[in-house]
Design an enzyme around this catalytic site. Structure first.
Site: not given
Lengths: 284, 619
Positions: B201, B289, B331
């Site tokens: 993230e 990802n 994702d």
């Protein structure tokens, strides 16, 4: 799940005041980042702090903060977190959320800003007065350009669309370090000449201008275009069922609109009217 | 580190010869421990990650008589992933961040020692928690050389004395201030302990690191993307599936698939599980990802995110790679476990293979590869509701994306509806089990779809930009056929034939399965459910033989072992993690917790927070 250590680092002395104020039931409780200029900081130096002060005064309540780094988990650790062994929430209001943000109920917008291109003056880029000038740069000047590229920012989409991504220097949009703020990092890197320019959210661009000697930084507001949106309305947030507080805040936003605008201008935030037209001239 | 093939081979064999004297043969020790069924010595029960035990005292005939015999509270409320290790009669359990580790004495069912995490000077726990995306879970301990290893939430790797719980050494594997955290279960191989990193993230560039088991010094560290030497790719000798055969990756295979310097914040984190083949000396794992989430902003295949890796354990160099989801738009984090299956199979082209690697990706495809060469043998949907791709082209190895479900194709203002699976994947991190008796793999399935709506989001205070909001909901399509159905179930217990890539049979489960399974020679499969049941099923038919409601929802992995000659089964309950983050953290909105809360709000009427370890056996 805040541990003892966590409490201490968040400011133990302050928490004692918080508890006392809550007991009296007369507190305006704000959830805020302890180090996120120009929005908020623990000394109350951000414009969100100033607006919170204005509102608390208007409500004749004591202003009390719960500090937590504003990123993933912020809402669940502040606005939706209860005090241990209590039905009281840690805080009730977040001063700055994008309108329509879905983890909270957001008020009507209290300002609308846009992303802006910033660079340090007298470093060879002073002829750039609009985004179009970047497009028109000669290949050899373009090859020298180093422009900050923020993960997930609309500015990155813009750089891709305008074939400037090879000039991009990657930065994290969401700083993971609670002691370092993105605006401060940018200021440091720009002044040191590590990067030449950046396209950042208006209030952060405003911070660079506001925090330095007049004329140090050039700031050029960006205009939204097909596929890239730069302007966003900003609201305050409360817990979703907390309708009464939302109405109260909206009444205050209306009542204090002029004061808020003066304050934002003082912080050099580029402002748009509700039709998306630039309210303030490109201040530098 | 860029070397011609020849010298690289010579270098590695010389290194291994030199390494023989004085080396701690932790792998020989770990291998011996895993072969003794009284232990459960690694996250996967063995290096192959099959989570299979040859124990058969508890079997399909008598499992109905199982009973819980003792329980132990961890005293922690957040999610409990990972499972107990059992080594020489001692049980080791752990909790999420800030961690506790307990060594439990089976004779007295009491605590032998307790480790309580203490942050290093300058580590602020609220800062660490604020960079952990999906609750503060941890996937488990590793054992070797008399030490227990724990990858702590603040990205320190700690080695504890297995006898006393005292810290032997501690090393900083990453800095939470750059968004790095750790949630993986490490693996001890030879004289090294392997660990990865979380934080996609934040644009953390993923890597796998090997530390020397004796003192915690770094042996090697290889990234998921970037220049060849940093990734550990040899342009000539690292192979990948190309045009129906294995071919060298070539120079700058990663750099060429990113624009500008974006690879520097490229994601591809490595927070799952690692398997090892001692004969081939290769470690296998998946990378996650690519970063940023917004696919529009990172044109190209974004290699080597979403990739299956085979690396030499001594050098870290990659022998082969296979990217499952090039240019991810959904994702579909590629970190799920790699199961090393020894089974004869004939591929569609008639070629024979016996050393297989089987992987069930979040993207909904079950893959079988030859783990020696990296050849792609099978890529089929293990949940037929999957719609983002029609199939994997076996020649190119690429998924054939359905433009209707391309979030990028949909564009910035379009809510792409009904994408299957959801970002949580057709299977999430909970490991499968393989039974060499039935030759089937048992999959804890997650049967959900999503709407993917670009939305103004903010991570850093007051900085809006367009990200994505997820809504996750039941797939409402048959797992076996993909036909529409009215059932609202979100889980599936699926038996899969890795040789043919077909669903052998399947049983619906009301909630997503988030618990690692174990299978045994007694022809049973054991796992937990989000409502909190420990369930035992017949490995041949899927019939439910036993269930018991533990005190909280189960996202932990089941282990089995013997003590004084008697077989036991144990599991940690404690709802949390991504599926449970809504409950664990008190969220309310349907799209919170990255979309998890809306889908799982029914859970709160079934179970509540709290970590408890429960042990079962026959009377």
């Amino acid at each position: 799940m805040m541990t003892k250590t966590g409490l201490i680092s968040a400011g133990f002395a302050w928490l004692l005041t918080a508890v006392a104020a809550q007991a009296a039931g007369d507190a305006f409780k704000v959830c805020a980042d302890p180090n996120n200029p120009p929005y908020s900081d623990q000394k109350g130096g951000g414009f969100e702090n100033k607006i919170a002060e204005l509102f608390a005064k208007e409500l004749d309540k004591k202003l009390v903060y719960t500090w937590f780094p504003q990123r993933m988990g912020f809402i669940r650790n502040t606005l939706k977190a209860k005090e241990p062994d209590s039905e009281e929430y840690k805080c009730d209001v977040v001063m700055g959320l994008p309108a329509g943000y879905d983890q909270a109920a957001t008020t009507k917008p209290y300002y609308r800003s846009t992303y802006a291109l910033v660079y340090v003056r007298k470093k060879g880029w002073d002829d750039i007065h609009s985004a179009a000038h970047l497009d028109a740069l000669s290949p050899d000047r373009k090859a020298k350009l180093r422009i900050a590229m923020f993960d997930g920012s609309p500015a990155t989409t813009w750089l891709l669309k305008h074939k400037l991504v090879e000039q991009g220097v990657p930065y994290q949009s969401m700083t993971a370090d609670a002691t370092i703020n993105t605006a401060q990092t940018l200021e440091k890197e720009l002044l040191a000449g590590k990067i030449d320019m950046a396209i950042v959210w208006g209030p952060m661009a405003g911070y660079l201008v506001h925090h330095n000697k007049p004329g140090t930084f050039a700031m050029i507001p960006m205009q939204s275009e097909e596929g890239v949106r730069f302007d966003f309305p900003m609201s305050m947030g409360v817990r979703i069922p907390d309708k009464a507080r939302k109405e109260q805040l909206e009444a205050l936003i209306d009542k204090k609109a002029a004061d808020i605008e003066v304050l934002l201008k003082k912080y050099h935030v580029p402002l748009l009217d509700k039709d998306g037209k630039l309210l303030t001239p490109a201040e530098e | 580190m860029k070397k011609p093939v020849k010298s690289w081979l010579v270098a590695s064999s010389v290194a291994s010869l030199l390494a023989v004297p004085g080396v701690s043969f932790a792998n020989a020790e770990v291998e011996a421990l895993t072969k003794d069924t009284k232990n459960f010595a690694t996250w996967g029960g063995n290096y192959a990650g099959t989570r299979y035990s040859t124990l058969d005292q508890i079997n399909f005939k008598n499992a109905k008589h199982l009973q819980p015999v003792w329980t132990f509270s961890t005293g922690m409320l957040r999610g409990h992933e990972g499972g107990p290790l059992v080594i020489n009669d001692v049980i080791y359990i752990h909790t999420g961040y800030p961690h506790k580790v307990y060594a439990l004495d089976q004779a007295t069912q009491s605590v032998l020692w307790e480790y309580v995490y203490a942050p290093d000077k300058g580590t602020d726990q609220s800062q660490v928690i604020s960079v952990m995306c999906c609750d503060v879970v941890n996937r488990g301990l590793a054992y070797g050389d008399g030490k227990l290893f724990l990858a702590q939430g603040d990205a320190t790797l700690v080695a504890l004395d297995a006898k006393t719980g005292k810290v032997v050494w501690k090393v900083k594997n990453g800095d939470p201030k750059t968004g790095m955290t750790a949630t993986n279960a490490p693996l001890v191989v030879k004289d090294k302990v392997l660990t990865g990193i979380s934080g996609g993230e934040f644009g953390v560039r993923g890597f796998l690191a090997a530390y020397n088991i004796k003192d915690g010094s770094l042996a090697w560290k290889k990234f998921s993307m970037g220049p060849d030497d940093e990734v550990g790719l040899d342009p000539a000798s690292t192979m990948t599936w190309t045009d129906g055969k294995m071919a060298p990756v070539g120079k700058d295979s990663s750099l060429k698939t990113w624009q500008g310097d974006q690879w520097k914040i490229g994601g591809g984190t490595t927070w799952g599980w690692y398997s090892y083949d001692p004969e081939l000396n290769l470690v296998y794992y998946g990378s996650g990802n690519p970063s940023t989430w917004n696919p529009v902003q990172r044109p190209g295949d974004n290699k080597w995110s979403m990739t299956i890796w085979a690396r030499d354990v001594d050098t870290g160099e990659a022998k082969w790679v296979y990217q499952m989801t090039p240019h991810d738009e959904w994702d579909y984090d590629g970190i799920n476990e790699m199961v090393l299956v020894d089974q004869e199979m004939t591929a569609k082209d008639g070629s024979k293979h016996s050393k297989l690697l089987v992987h069930f990706d979040r993207n909904g495809f079950g893959y079988t590869l030859d783990r020696v060469t990296g050849e792609l043998l099978v890529a089929e949907k293990f949940d037929k509701a999957v719609n983002w791709a029609t199939h994997v082209d076996m020649k190119t190895g690429r998924p054939q994306v359905n433009p209707k479900y391309s979030t990028q194709h949909g564009g910035q203002d379009v809510d792409t509806k009904g994408i299957c699976p959801s970002a949580m994947g057709a299977k999430n991190e909970a490991p499968v089990t393989y039974s060499p008796k039935t030759k089937l793999i048992y999959i804890p399935g997650n049967h959900t779809c999503m709407n993917y709506e670009p939305f103004e989001v903010e991570y850093t205070a007051g900085q809006p930009y367009v990200g994505a909001t997820l809504n996750i909901f039941p797939a409402k399509a048959n797992v076996k056929t993909g036909e529409k159905e009215s059932s609202n179930h979100m889980g599936s217990f699926t038996a899969w034939d890795p040789a043919t890539g077909s669903i052998a049979w399947q049983v619906d489960e009301p909630f997503s399965l988030w618990s690692g399974m174990v299978s045994t020679a007694g022809d049973i499969v054991v796992y937990g459910t989000l409502e909190g049941y420990l369930k035992v099923r017949d490995a041949k038919t899927g019939e439910e033989l036993y269930r018991f409601k533990t005190p909280s929802g189960i996202i932990g992995n089941v282990s089995t072992w013997t003590y004084n000659g008697k077989q036991y089964i144990g599991v940690l309950s404690g709802i949390g993690g991504w599926a449970g983050v809504g409950m664990a953290a008190g969220l309310e909105g349907d799209t919170e917790g990255l979309g998890a809360v809306g889908a799982y709000k029914g859970l709160s009427s079934h179970t509540k927070l709290g970590g408890v370890f429960t042990v079962f056996t026959l009377p």
